[in-house]
Design an enzyme around this catalytic site. Structure first.
Site, PDB file in Angstrom:
ATOM      1  N   TYR A 142      47.608  11.610  50.018  1.00  0.00           N
ATOM      2  CA  TYR A 142      46.632  11.655  51.114  1.00  0.00           C
ATOM      3  C   TYR A 142      45.395  10.805  50.812  1.00  0.00           C
ATOM      4  O   TYR A 142      44.714  10.356  51.717  1.00  0.00           O
ATOM      5  CB  TYR A 142      46.174  13.094  51.369  1.00  0.00           C
ATOM      6  CG  TYR A 142      47.005  13.855  52.359  1.00  0.00           C
ATOM      7  CD1 TYR A 142      48.370  14.009  52.180  1.00  0.00           C
ATOM      8  CD2 TYR A 142      46.417  14.434  53.478  1.00  0.00           C
ATOM      9  CE1 TYR A 142      49.127  14.727  53.086  1.00  0.00           C
ATOM     10  CE2 TYR A 142      47.170  15.155  54.391  1.00  0.00           C
ATOM     11  CZ  TYR A 142      48.522  15.304  54.194  1.00  0.00           C
ATOM     12  OH  TYR A 142      49.256  16.015  55.095  1.00  0.00           O
ATOM     13  N   LYS A 192      59.143  16.256  42.695  1.00  0.00           N
ATOM     14  CA  LYS A 192      60.299  15.357  42.861  1.00  0.00           C
ATOM     15  C   LYS A 192      60.443  14.568  41.565  1.00  0.00           C
ATOM     16  O   LYS A 192      60.452  13.341  41.543  1.00  0.00           O
ATOM     17  CB  LYS A 192      60.065  14.458  44.091  1.00  0.00           C
ATOM     18  CG  LYS A 192      61.252  13.635  44.530  1.00  0.00           C
ATOM     19  CD  LYS A 192      62.360  14.429  45.155  1.00  0.00           C
ATOM     20  CE  LYS A 192      63.575  13.543  45.419  1.00  0.00           C
ATOM     21  NZ  LYS A 192      64.769  14.287  45.847  1.00  0.00           N
ATOM     22  N   ASP A 224      63.349  18.798  47.830  1.00  0.00           N
ATOM     23  CA  ASP A 224      64.432  18.897  48.829  1.00  0.00           C
ATOM     24  C   ASP A 224      65.145  20.243  48.696  1.00  0.00           C
ATOM     25  O   ASP A 224      65.426  20.932  49.685  1.00  0.00           O
ATOM     26  CB  ASP A 224      65.411  17.717  48.723  1.00  0.00           C
ATOM     27  CG  ASP A 224      65.860  17.417  47.292  1.00  0.00           C
ATOM     28  OD1 ASP A 224      65.308  18.010  46.329  1.00  0.00           O
ATOM     29  OD2 ASP A 224      66.783  16.583  47.125  1.00  0.00           O
ATOM     30  N   ASP A 248      51.973  20.316  52.622  1.00  0.00           N
ATOM     31  CA  ASP A 248      51.774  20.201  54.069  1.00  0.00           C
ATOM     32  C   ASP A 248      53.094  20.523  54.779  1.00  0.00           C
ATOM     33  O   ASP A 248      53.136  21.315  55.724  1.00  0.00           O
ATOM     34  CB  ASP A 248      51.319  18.774  54.403  1.00  0.00           C
ATOM     35  CG  ASP A 248      51.116  18.574  55.891  1.00  0.00           C
ATOM     36  OD1 ASP A 248      50.518  19.456  56.537  1.00  0.00           O
ATOM     37  OD2 ASP A 248      51.565  17.542  56.420  1.00  0.00           O
ATOM     38  N   ASP A 252      54.351  24.394  56.741  1.00  0.00           N
ATOM     39  CA  ASP A 252      54.792  24.509  58.146  1.00  0.00           C
ATOM     40  C   ASP A 252      56.148  25.206  58.201  1.00  0.00           C
ATOM     41  O   ASP A 252      56.393  26.062  59.052  1.00  0.00           O
ATOM     42  CB  ASP A 252      54.937  23.125  58.803  1.00  0.00           C
ATOM     43  CG  ASP A 252      53.667  22.682  59.516  1.00  0.00           C
ATOM     44  OD1 ASP A 252      52.576  23.047  59.045  1.00  0.00           O
ATOM     45  OD2 ASP A 252      53.765  21.958  60.530  1.00  0.00           O
TER      46      ASP A 252
HETATM   47  C1  IPM Z   1      47.254  20.686  57.849  1.00  0.00           C
HETATM   48  C2  IPM Z   1      47.252  19.542  58.820  1.00  0.00           C
HETATM   49  C3  IPM Z   1      46.385  18.440  58.274  1.00  0.00           C
HETATM   50  C4  IPM Z   1      46.980  17.975  56.959  1.00  0.00           C
HETATM   51  C5  IPM Z   1      46.140  17.245  59.217  1.00  0.00           C
HETATM   52  C6  IPM Z   1      45.631  17.676  60.574  1.00  0.00           C
HETATM   53  C7  IPM Z   1      45.232  16.212  58.609  1.00  0.00           C
HETATM   54  O1  IPM Z   1      48.550  19.132  59.082  1.00  0.00           O
HETATM   55  O2  IPM Z   1      46.164  21.205  57.553  1.00  0.00           O
HETATM   56  O3  IPM Z   1      48.333  21.079  57.399  1.00  0.00           O
HETATM   57  O4  IPM Z   1      47.895  17.134  56.943  1.00  0.00           O
HETATM   58  O5  IPM Z   1      46.533  18.448  55.922  1.00  0.00           O
HETATM   59 MG    MG Z   2      50.041  20.405  58.246  1.00  0.00          MG
END
Ligand code: IPM
Ligand code: MG
Length: 362
Positions: A142, A192, A224, A248, A252
């Protein structure tokens, strides 16, 4: 106690969910006799529109004067065509970096009240899901340099650098081991290392750091495989320690298997008590302004704030209990409502219900 909190609603559904979070906090402050000072600031697209930058200096100064930051969400189609350095997302990355919030804690669990909403097969969810993703937040790909978009020999190229130094790895590894000590004492480090040099260093340093935490079990998975195991049997995981990009993605995934991304809070912490608290979901422009969003991830982020920044356990628990109670009574926002006994409510109704239950629970 005096609680001075920066409120950064941001974009999309951010302002709606933040308004409900404020209702919950005000209920806590009344019930437990705390003095709440809220300072509102701009970030993301809202800041671009007014101040031509995703993180204005005023916002940084205001946050620095507070004990903690509560953030809604940033981004939306309106700003997608801007050049990367001016995008709303850049404001979020900059504030994490500015306050050195390197450890991002993202707890994912199946709420018993929402067992029917999980994407998992009943026999899998019956084993229980209660895990914590500890994501490195201020380094890795990042932020790594060099990065850019340019033309080389008449061809467009884009590149980023995934880089960690050992200190960055060690401090987030320690945060994960510390967190594990308050849980089931098990850390899975995700990398990885079969392909990436940066991951080989990651693994080496995590194992070195582990020597101070022999009471905690440590194991490694390639990313993975981790993504697969998370769906196949999430009950294997207690703390999942990983880098910025992998975290990240995996957070999710962890959230949605438990039912809805609208339920997952997060805490971004540095060395001290100061922290930034935000739901892990985004700004959901498709439902923004319609009073439909699920405010619970934001409200639960406020509970994490009460616990981590202020050390207020009973107050944090009062929010969690109120959320559990509201769900138990069948109230659901659109992301979670199914047929049957569910009572579909709006974002603001959900906020009101939770606040009432905080007041009643005390
Ligand atoms: C998160 C989001 C952020 C990230 C974005 C909006 C920059 O996806 O907080 O998970 O990638 O960290
Ligand atoms: Mg995110």
């Amino acid at each position: 106690m005096k609680l001075q909190i920066a409120i950064l609603p941001g974009d999309g559904i951010g302002p709606e969910i933040m308004a409900q979070t404020v209702k919950a906090l005000e209920a806590v402050a009344r019930a437990f006799h705390h003095e709440l000072t809220l300072c509102h600031g701009l970030i993301g697209g809202a800041a671009i529109d007014e101040k031509a930058t995703p993180l204005p200096m005023e916002t940084i100064d205001m946050c620095a004067a507070c004990d903690a930051i509560l953030l809604g969400a940033v981004g939306g189609p309106k700003w997608e065509t801007l050049e990367p350095s001016l995008r709303p997302e850049r404001g979020l990355l900059a504030i994490r970096s500015r306050f050195k919030l390197f450890a991002n804690l993202r707890p994912a669990r199946v709420w018993p009240e929402l067992a029917g909403a999980t994407l998992l097969r009943p026999d899998i969810s019956a084993r229980g899901v209660d895990l914590l993703v500890v994501r490195e937040l201020t380094g890795g790909i990042y932020f790594g340099k060099p990065s850019g978009l340019e033309t080389r020999d008449g061809r467009r190229v884009g590149y980023n650098t995934m880089i960690y130094d050992e200190d960055e790895i060690r401090r987030v590894a320690r945060a994960a081991f510390e967190a594990a000590r308050k849980r089931r004492r098990n850390v899975c480090s995700v990398d990885k290392a079969n392909v990436l040099d940066v991951s080989r260093l990651w693994r080496e340093v995590v194992h070195e750091a582990h020597s101070e935490y022999k009471d905690v079990e440590l194991w490694d998975l390639y990313v993975d495989n981790a993504a697969m195991q998370l769906v196949r049997d999430p009950s294997q995981f207690d703390v999942m320690l990983t880098s910025n990009l992998f975290g990240d993605i995996l957070s999710d995934e962890a959230s949605v298997i438990t039912g809805s991304i609208g339920m997952l809070p997060s805490a971004s912490l540095g060395e001290g008590a100061f922290g930034l608290y935000e739901p892990i979901h985004g700004s959901a422009p498709d439902i923004a302004g319609q009073d439909k969003a699920n405010p619970l991830a934001a409200i639960l982020s406020a509970a994490m704030m009460l616990l981590h920044t202020f050390g207020l356990e009973d107050e944090a628990r009062s929010i969690e209990n109120a959320v559990a109670q509201t769900l138990k009574e069948g109230y659901r926002t659109g992301d979670l409502a199914r047929a049957g006994n569910d009572v579909l409510v709006s974002c603001s109704e959900m906020g009101r219900l939770v606040a009432e239950r905080i007041t009643a629970g005390k």
